[in-house]
Every structure is written in C-alpha cells, then in structure tokens.
Design an enzyme around this catalytic site. Structure first.
Site, PDB file in Angstrom:
ATOM      1  N   TYR A 113      36.814  19.415  13.420  1.00  0.00           N
ATOM      2  CA  TYR A 113      35.520  19.625  12.787  1.00  0.00           C
ATOM      3  C   TYR A 113      35.786  20.099  11.362  1.00  0.00           C
ATOM      4  CZ  TYR A 113      30.792  21.632  12.239  1.00  0.00           C
ATOM      5  OH  TYR A 113      29.518  21.937  11.824  1.00  0.00           O
ATOM      6  N   TYR A 137      27.283  23.248  24.440  1.00  0.00           N
ATOM      7  CA  TYR A 137      28.215  24.075  23.680  1.00  0.00           C
ATOM      8  C   TYR A 137      27.539  25.337  23.146  1.00  0.00           C
ATOM      9  CZ  TYR A 137      31.509  25.735  20.288  1.00  0.00           C
ATOM     10  OH  TYR A 137      32.384  26.543  19.608  1.00  0.00           O
ATOM     11  N   HIS A 138      26.443  25.140  22.428  1.00  0.00           N
ATOM     12  CA  HIS A 138      25.814  26.269  21.735  1.00  0.00           C
ATOM     13  C   HIS A 138      25.081  27.177  22.698  1.00  0.00           C
ATOM     14  CE1 HIS A 138      26.294  22.766  19.165  1.00  0.00           C
ATOM     15  NE2 HIS A 138      26.712  23.644  18.283  1.00  0.00           N
ATOM     16  N   LYS A 160      18.105  38.159   8.659  1.00  0.00           N
ATOM     17  CA  LYS A 160      19.130  37.111   8.563  1.00  0.00           C
ATOM     18  C   LYS A 160      18.848  36.274   7.327  1.00  0.00           C
ATOM     19  CE  LYS A 160      21.383  34.488  11.299  1.00  0.00           C
ATOM     20  NZ  LYS A 160      22.684  34.980  10.853  1.00  0.00           N
ATOM     21  N   ASP A 187      21.911  30.223   7.512  1.00  0.00           N
ATOM     22  CA  ASP A 187      22.692  30.328   8.735  1.00  0.00           C
ATOM     23  C   ASP A 187      21.793  30.690   9.918  1.00  0.00           C
ATOM     24  OD1 ASP A 187      24.579  31.040  10.710  1.00  0.00           O
ATOM     25  OD2 ASP A 187      24.609  33.093   9.951  1.00  0.00           O
ATOM     26  N   HIS A 210      22.907  31.135  13.170  1.00  0.00           N
ATOM     27  CA  HIS A 210      23.612  31.726  14.312  1.00  0.00           C
ATOM     28  C   HIS A 210      23.113  33.152  14.500  1.00  0.00           C
ATOM     29  CE1 HIS A 210      26.244  28.330  13.369  1.00  0.00           C
ATOM     30  NE2 HIS A 210      26.523  28.346  14.648  1.00  0.00           N
TER      31      HIS A 210
END
Lengths: 335, 668
Positions: free
Chosen positions: B18, B172-173, B542, B546, B548
């Site tokens: 990646y 995945y996430h 935040k 981003d 996450h």
C-alpha cells in the site's frame, strides 16, 4: 482578574457577543453559593432585554434516536437563512455513576464557525431528576436575551417534556415512523399534547403518511378525552413530516413555529409567567420537599405568592432564595 | 501412500504494498521500484483530500496534501502516476471510496489516452462507503447517495470492465474499529448483502446475469495476532459467503460463490515500543490468511514494522515484501492441499464463528439491514463497545502485548537508534507545489468544456442514470477532484455520521486495583467541581480530513466514565470550528486527535486561533502518530501534552488531564 468577572456584562450578552454569552452561561452553571447572587442579578438584568420580550423560545424533545440533533442542525441553517439569529441549548443526560457525560450533539451538526448569529451550547443534566438541567432553564434565559430564537433540545418522553413546558413558548415533540409507545402515551393522556408534532425520518413517503395518519388518530382520541395542547384549546396541533437528511418539511416546520408564536402573541406574557411560577415552585420543592411547601402554607398559597412576587420584579431564582430564607426562619421557630 | 509434496505448486497470491505519497511523479517512481523488486500488483494510497473530494487549494486540505497518499486532482495527475506503466498489464488496487466513481473514471480515461481498451483493465476499487461511516471516515454524502454511487460503479464494470473488482467489502476497518471476529464476519456480510440487494433493486442487471455481479464481489479482510482464530475466521467467511450467495441470491455456479479476498494484516496492533517486534507479528498474521488452501487470500499487502512511528521508507516496505516472497517461494506451503481439512479443532472453532456471526447477521437484517444499522448507530455503538473492552484488557494486563505491558525491558535497538531517520518525512513544499500545479492546470484547460461536463454531471446526479459515463467525460474534459465532488455535494448534501459514543456502555472496570483508580479519578473530578462550581468540561476535536476516529472515541468515552463532561465533535472539523466550539461550550480543556501526520500544520493553528479568541489559557493536548522531534516542537509551542500509541494507559492520561484543569483553575 478572574475571567468570570466579565460574566456580569449584560450589555455584551444582549449584543450577542459570543465570549460574553459563553461566560454568562459558565456563570449560570456555577453551583457555588457565591455565584448565586451574581446569577440572580444577571438574570434580573437580562429579563427585560429587547430580544427576550420579542423572541421565541422553542423546546424540542422526543425519544432517543429520532434524529433531533440532525433536525436541529437543519432547522438552524434554515432559520439563519431567514435572517434570524439562533441560540441552541442541547441537553444530554449525565452518567449517574461517574457524574460525567458525553455531549454528542455537535457531531451531528454542521455549522459555519464564522457565523455570529448562531450559538450552540451543550449541557449535562448533572444527575438531576426531571431531564431538564437546572442550568438549562437559566441558560435559556441568557440566550433569549441575545438571540431571536432559542431552541432547547432535550431527550426523552415524559418528564423532560413536562419540564420543557416551563421554559418554552412552543413545545415540539419529535418522533419517527413507528414510535408506537408515544402514540399510546398521547392517547392515554400520560403525555401532554405538544404544540407541534414532528414525524422525522420521513424518507419513505408511504411510511410517513401512515405515521402522520396514526398520530392524527391518536390526537383525536386524546382530544375526545378532553386533552388539549398546553391547556390551550384554541390551538390545533399541526403534524409535520420532515426528513432532516433530505431537508424536506423544514420550511413547514418554521412556518408552524411562527404560526404558534403569532397565536401566542396575546397570551405569551401569561404563558411565560405561568412557566416561571411553575419553575419557582419546582426549584423550591426540590430543595425543601413537601415539608418546605406545607411550612409556607401549602401549594396553592405558594403559587399565588409566586404569581404576585414575580409580577413585582422578582425572578424565579431570587424568589426561591427568598422563600428558602423564610422557610429556614420558620424552621427556627418550630420546636 | 502418495507423497503430497509431489504436487505442482499453487500460484502465489498477488503481492502488493500500500503506497503513494507526495506527488504523482514521486509515487510513479516508487511503483516502478516496487515492481522491479518483484511486487506483482499495485496498491494506490491516495491522500485524504483526494479521498474526501477536495482539491489541494481547498482550506480543508491544509496540511494533508500528499501526506497519507498521493494527490490525484485530475487526469494529468493520473497520467503521471502511471507514466511508463502500461495499464493493460497492471493489476491495480485503489483504496478509494466516496470518490471511487471519480478515480475509476480518471483511470479509465487515462487508459483510453494510453490506447488501452477499458475492457481489459484489471484491478480493484475499494468502493465500500458503508464502512467509512463506521470506521475510516472518508464518506462525503448521505447513505442513500453513497449506495447509489456504489451500485453505479458495480453495474458499469460488470458490463464494461468485466475483470475489475468493483467493490472490496471491508471487514478490515471494522476490526481496526474494535470488531471481534464474530462482528467482523457479520458486519462485512450484511454490508455485502446491502450492496447486492441495492444492485438488484436498480433493475439494471438482468436476472440471468446477476451471478456475474455476485462473482465480482470481493472482500478486504484483516488478520490480527490471534492467528488460529483468524485462520478459522477466514474459513468461516468462505462457508458463510457460500451460504449467502446460494440461499439469498440463488447463485448456482460454485465459481461465482467463491469467497474472494485480499488482506492487509493488522496495523492497529503494531506497537511503538520495541517496534522491531512488529515484523514477527506481521509474519504470524500473514500465516492466518495463507495456511488454508481452501480459504487463502488472493492478494496480500503487509504493513511495515515502523508504522506506529510514522510513514515507512522504501526499505521498510521492502522488508515486508520479502516476508511474503519467502513464504510463497522459499517455503513449501504452496505445494500442499488444505492442511486443516478434518482437523477437529479448526472445524469446531470455524463452526462456532459461523453460528455466532450468522446470528448477528440476522439481528442486523431484522433491524432493516446494514444501512439502517449504520444510520441508527447500532453497529457503530457495538464496535465502540468492543474496542473499549479490548483497550481495557490491554490496560489491565489481561491481554499481553509484548514490549508494551509485559517484557518491556530492552537493550538499545540499532534499528531505532536515530528515530527521526527511521521514518519517511514528506517534503513540506509538496502542499504548495501541488497548489501551484493545480492553478496552472485550471488555466491551461478548456474551461468551457469543464463547465459543460459539470452541468452534465449535475443533471445526471438528479436522475437515476449511471454516474460513470458523465464522470469519464468529465475526466477527459479536465475536471478536478474537488469540482466533481462539490457538484455532487450541491445535489446530495453532506452527511455527518453517528459517532456511537454517546450511547456506548462500558462494562464496569472490573475490581481491585483498576476499579480503585477509576474511583480515585471520579473523586478528584467531583472535588474539583466543588471548587470550580462547574464540572470539568473537555472538548475532543479531530481537525483535518483524517477520519480514523477510534482514538478520539475511546478518549471521549473514558473521560466520560471518569466524570468529565465531554463534548465530542466527530471527525473532519476545521481549526476554526474547534475554536468556535471551545468558545461557545466554555470548556476547561481541549484534546485533539490526528493520525494523518498533519499535526505540525493543524495543532499550532488551533493554538493560534485560541489565543486570538481570548482562549489562550485553555490547556491544549494532542494525541496521534507523532514522531518525537515533532512532539518536542509542539511542546515548545505551548502544547500541554503530546500522547502517542505508546501511551496505552488511559487512566494515566485521564489523571494528567485532571491535573491540567486543576492547575489552570488554581492559576485563575
């Protein structure tokens, strides 16, 4: 200089200076005894602010998960587009165990940080029974002095919606299609009929239509049993379908809010006064319980007293303090 | 008895890394190097502005350009990215979601410019916007519009680019966001069901060809350190997908029912402490997805050992690629049939996961399916709760993490001797250069053609026509990523997803020492409330693009549980918004979370704006993947505390935060 000194600047609050409004809100949340006098004084000064008399105080309530935050966000944008300023108090419950809270309303709202005409404050209930925080009542008064419209958003059905009646000119109940328990509450008269009913998340036309029809039926049942909105028999509660995500129904909601505010024009002062009386009695009885009430001559007498004294320029907070002193003095006299 | 080892070796999985950063040209160079090293596919990392539909000159893109991936603003960038790489021979995976339709359009247009017929293109667009609402946070539009983009892309490629994997359903996430293996299985499957149902509902794919759609569905799966359980999870996936495709969609061709998946092994579990140990973790995790022939990954990309420290360098990525090559080419793994068929243990554990996941699938379907369970916050809340439990177990020592909560002593490591050189730093000029290049692009293109393409895009967005054709035309016309997304924002609006934190309940903190710590923190906050008159109020912000949000969410929940009033704003807020919120909310403390590496641009800006608004006294702390040198600089600029992944003891962080509020109160 402690920053809180600036909180007592009613002129700056009335001109909607955000820093001043925020400090005033910090002050009314302050529970230290030494803050009490200052809160009382500040609220007395704000009572007759030009905005306060002419403005609109809206209570928005409903069960969790019906999309109140997103609706408030969309409503705020639409109100601003109509050129009016807006203050929002978003009330969330505190954890009984930790005393802390997670105030998540802002996460669902998108707003322009440079907009001087929109102010959002989150408040925790601070463990208080009854949903609406002690501070929310005062916070509403601070914001009402600064902005054209104030929305107090609170979660729950039942107690919080009773509390909100004391502070709001217009009570909006928000539900979503399929909120069967609310229908039952309304029919059974457990819940007071709101001034405006909103069916949010009306994204599917069919479901929304059915929900509106169900509500209309429930209101008829309730009316037949003698209930009316806010004890106001001349107002017929509109039912509005909205979709906060699609933005539909918002203009109708604002029109309904304006319609109710106009409807209240003649009786507004009396309605607000009634709310203040009720709040005074609530404050006093929460503090001193039934014994306090009976010592000062019972509920009816206290109510009459509150009506008279609030006309005489007292605010609920100052009056409650006054009554407390009387009660304590009376206690001293009893063996 | 026949010797198994005599079989012909299986073909190895596709090996990718990646990667992408700084500029299209720099990334192109990186791709060429990687291919020369024996990598067999490309995996493009886009930067956050590209993923969230902003041009480099947008105020929200500040500090983010070229950071976590490559900026691709228009077809010129896409051409440069694949310069000298013949697209008919590439197998390209693109981690792109909200803007997947747009990036695929640029890719198709670039292929057409190379003289390549789009029908031969091979690769994958992630295109799973549903999980963005739950974990990764790069969504733009409301769920209904997102689902429409997903299905538009699928129905386009099934016809026009038949070898393309139009969607990579991402479990995945979900694991990164805290999902247990059961939850990972269940929520990935309900997402896939939601997507297939939506494709079906468009009526654009004839019943007879629906099997092709099912056959092109692929998954992007996580593999964590509990590798036996993970191995069984992959086998459970195979079994459950076979069941769903057969029972729900009536697919008869077993090939179309095959569970096809790619893997990136767990990045979240990689540690900042003794980071060299991460290579061992990475290899173990890779075993889980390769050992079963019957449930083997078709493509693997491995993180680098130093990801918890910052951006990996080419050498770090090479080390991970070598690990794959050793397993595939050096070891005898690919010479054998399935190793676990008939294993009592593996079959029982697989069955357990199948049953528990199937029950949760039914629960979500009962609630109206994946989209409904995202909008109501049901799934998000479940994930947040699981993540809180996981972090608590690490904090308590119930879950051992070597080098973190056990065996922490270490001789000096030669690998991290000079920590600042052990990661890649992006040239700070990248941002300005990209902006300048964008300006030139806009000047040189045919603006009338751009206007026309955007008008057509808007028209199509208001209908139910497929978005792909208009997007490919816009790509050729020179439209930019920001223009494409803004046009659709105007039609569909933007969406702020449920955070899942408000309703999340966290089980009581156990007993003994940890409960005592919580009680002490609560008592301190109550005492502080008495002195301050108000309960301590914390703003968790935040900033930047981003998405996450796991760290910010867990801090918010923990802070509530020790007794703070916490205002959590969700993801993607600008420094202006954070300061406006701090002012209106009257907070005592602000905590920022940034994982994209843009902390040096964003944190000082928040601090500066706080001072300008008269809030310079409010303590500001920051958490994220922040290299030591940057942390030093931030502290020097007045940031009260900097937290990184090695600060896993949330109780200690809470104690610090209370100290900060207390000290500030005393100073007033």
């Amino acid at each position: 200089m402690p920053p809180s000194d600036l909180a007592d600047d009613p002129q700056a609050v009335m001109s909607a200076d955000k820093a001043a409004v925020s400090r005033a809100l910090n002050l009314v949340e302050d529970r230290r005894p030494e803050a009490h006098t200052r809160v009382t004084e500040l609220l007395a000064k704000l009572k007759d602010a030009p905005k306060a008399a002419g403005g609109h105080r809206v209570g928005l309530t409903g069960p969790p998960g019906v999309g109140k935050s997103t609706l408030t966000s969309v409503l705020a944008r639409a109100v601003r587009q109509r050129g009016r300023t807006l203050g929002v108090v978003a009330v969330d419950p505190s954890s009984i165990r930790s005393g802390g809270s997670l105030l998540g309303d802002r996460a669902r709202m998108s707003f322009d940080p440079a907009d001087a005409g929109l102010f959002v404050r989150s408040l925790a209930t601070a463990g208080e029974v009854g949903g609406l925080a002690y501070a929310a009542n005062s916070a509403m008064r601070v914001l009402a002095a600064a902005f054209d419209m104030v929305v107090v958003e609170t979660t729950g059905v039942g107690q919080s919606e009773i509390d909100i009646v004391h502070v709001a000119d217009t009570v909006v109940l928000v539900i979503q299609p399929g909120s069967g328990d609310v229908l039952q509450f309304l029919k059974a008269g457990i819940m007071e009929i709101p001034d405006i009913l909103v069916v949010n998340k009306a994204d599917h036309e069919e479901l929304a239509k059915r929900a509106v029809a169900d509500l209309r039926g429930a209101l008829q049942t309730a009316h037949a049993a003698g209930a009316s909105s806010g004890q106001d028999a001349s107002w017929e509660t509109p039912i509005i379908a909205t979709s906060a995500t699609k933005g539909s129904g918002i203009d109708e909601l604002i029109d309904a809010l304006d319609g109710h505010r106009q409807h209240l024009e003649a009786t507004l002062a009396a309605r607000r006064r009634q709310g203040e009386v009720q709040w005074t009695l609530d404050l006093f009885s929460r503090k001193h319980g039934e014994h306090g009430v009976s010592t000062l001559g019972g509920l009816a007498r206290l109510k009459a007293r509150a009506e008279r004294d609030l006309d005489g320029g007292q605010t609920p907070l100052s009056l409650c303090e006054h009554l407390s002193r009387e009660y304590v003095a009376a206690l001293g006299k009893t063996p | 008895m026949a010797e198994y080892g005599k079989r012909e070796r299986d073909k190895p999985w596709i090996m990718r890394t990646y990667s992408g950063h700084s500029t299209a040209a720099a990334s192109n160079e990186l791709y060429r190097t990687n291919l020369a090293k024996g990598q067999t596919g490309l995996s493009v990392a886009f930067d956050l502005p590209t993923q969230t539909g902003y041009d480099a000159d947008d105020p929200l893109a500040r500090g983010e350009v070229g950071k976590v991936g490559v900026p691709v603003s228009h077809i010129g960038d896409m051409r440069a990215l694949f310069d000298g790489l013949p697209l008919d021979q590439m197998n390209t995976s693109m981690t792109i979601n909200a803007t997947a339709v747009w990036l695929l359009s640029l890719y198709v247009a670039a292929a057409e410019d190379q003289g390549v017929d789009p029908s031969v293109l091979r690769g994958t667009t992630q295109n799973d916007i549903i999980k963005e609402y739950l974990s990764r946070g790069t969504h733009i539009f409301p769920p209904a519009a997102s689902m429409r983009l997903i299905t538009d892309l699928i129905s386009y490629t099934v016809n026009d680019v038949p070898k393309w994997n139009p969607i990579n359903i991402c479990s995945y996430h979900l694991q990164e966001a805290g999902a247990t293996p059961t939850q990972e299985l269940a929520y990935a499957l309900v997402t896939a069901i939601g997507v297939l149902d939506a494709v079906k509902a468009t009526g654009r794919v004839p019943e007879s060809e629906f099997g092709n759609v099912v056959g092109r569905m692929s998954f992007f799966v996580n593999a964590g350190i509990r590798f036996v359980e993970e191995l069984c999870k992959m086998r459970a996936f195979v079994e459950l997908w076979d069941r769903v495709t057969q029972e729900r969609y009536g697919v008869t061709d077993p090939k179309q029912r095959r569970f096809r998946y790619g893997v990136q092994v767990n990045s979240l579990g990689l540690t900042e402490q003794q980071p060299e140990n991460n290579m061992i973790r990475i290899v173990l995790e890779m075993l889980a997805v390769t050992l079963s022939k019957d449930a083997r990954a078709r493509a693997i990309q491995l993180p680098a050992w130093n990801e918890a420290l910052g951006l990996p360098r080419p050498w770090d990525q090479q080390w991970s690629l070598r690990a794959q090559q050793i397993l595939a080419y050096e070891s005898d793994l690919l010479e054998y049939p399935d190793l676990f068929k008939g294993s009592e243990v593996v079959e029982a554990q697989t069955q357990h996961l199948v049953d528990s996941a199937w029950a949760e699938v039914q629960e979500v379907l009962k609630r109206g399916g994946a989209v409904e369970a995202v909008e109501s916050g049901y799934i998000k809340q479940k994930l947040v709760e699981s993540n809180a439990a996981r972090l608590r177990a690490i904090e308590n020592g119930d879950q051992i993490v070597v080098g973190v909560n056990k065996y922490v002593e270490s001789a000096p490591s030669p690998l991290t001797e000079n920590l600042d050189d052990a990661i890649l730093t992006v040239d700070p000029e990248v941002d300005a250069n990209q902006r300048a290049a964008l300006g030139r692009w806009k000047e040189e293109r045919d603006n009338a053609a751009v206007e026309q393409a955007l008008a057509e895009l808007q028209r199509v967005a208001n209908t139910d026509e497929n978005m792909m054709a208009a997007s490919i035309a816009a790509a050729h016309a020179g439209v930019t990523t920001g223009e494409w997304a803004n046009t659709l924002r105007q039609v569909w609006g933007e969406y702020r997803a449920p955070t899942g934190v408000a309703g999340a309940t966290v089980k009581a903190s156990g007993s003994g020492a940890s409960a005592d710590v919580i009680d002490r923190l609560r008592a301190r906050l109550s005492e502080l409330e008495t002195r301050m008159g108000r309960r301590a109020k914390l703003l968790v912000g935040k900033p930047g693009l981003d998405g996450h949000s796991n760290g910010a969410e867990q801090i918010a929940i923990k802070a509530r549980d020790v007794g703070f009033d916490v205002v959590y704003e969700g993801i993607r807020v600008s420094p202006e918004q954070i300061v406006a919120s701090a002012l209106e909310e009257g907070v005592h403390l602000i905590g920022l979370s940034i994982l994209s590496g843009s902390h040096l641009a964003l944190v000082p800006e928040v601090a500066e704006r706080l001072r300008a608004s008269g809030l310079g006294d409010v303590p500001l702390v920051v958490g994220g993947i922040i290299p030591d040198a940057d942390a030093e600089r931030l502290r020097h600029e007045g940031i009260a505390a900097v937290y990184t992944p090695k600060d896993f003891e949330l109780d200690n962080i809470m104690s610090d935060l209370i100290d900060l509020v207390d000290r500030q109160h005393a100073a007033e």
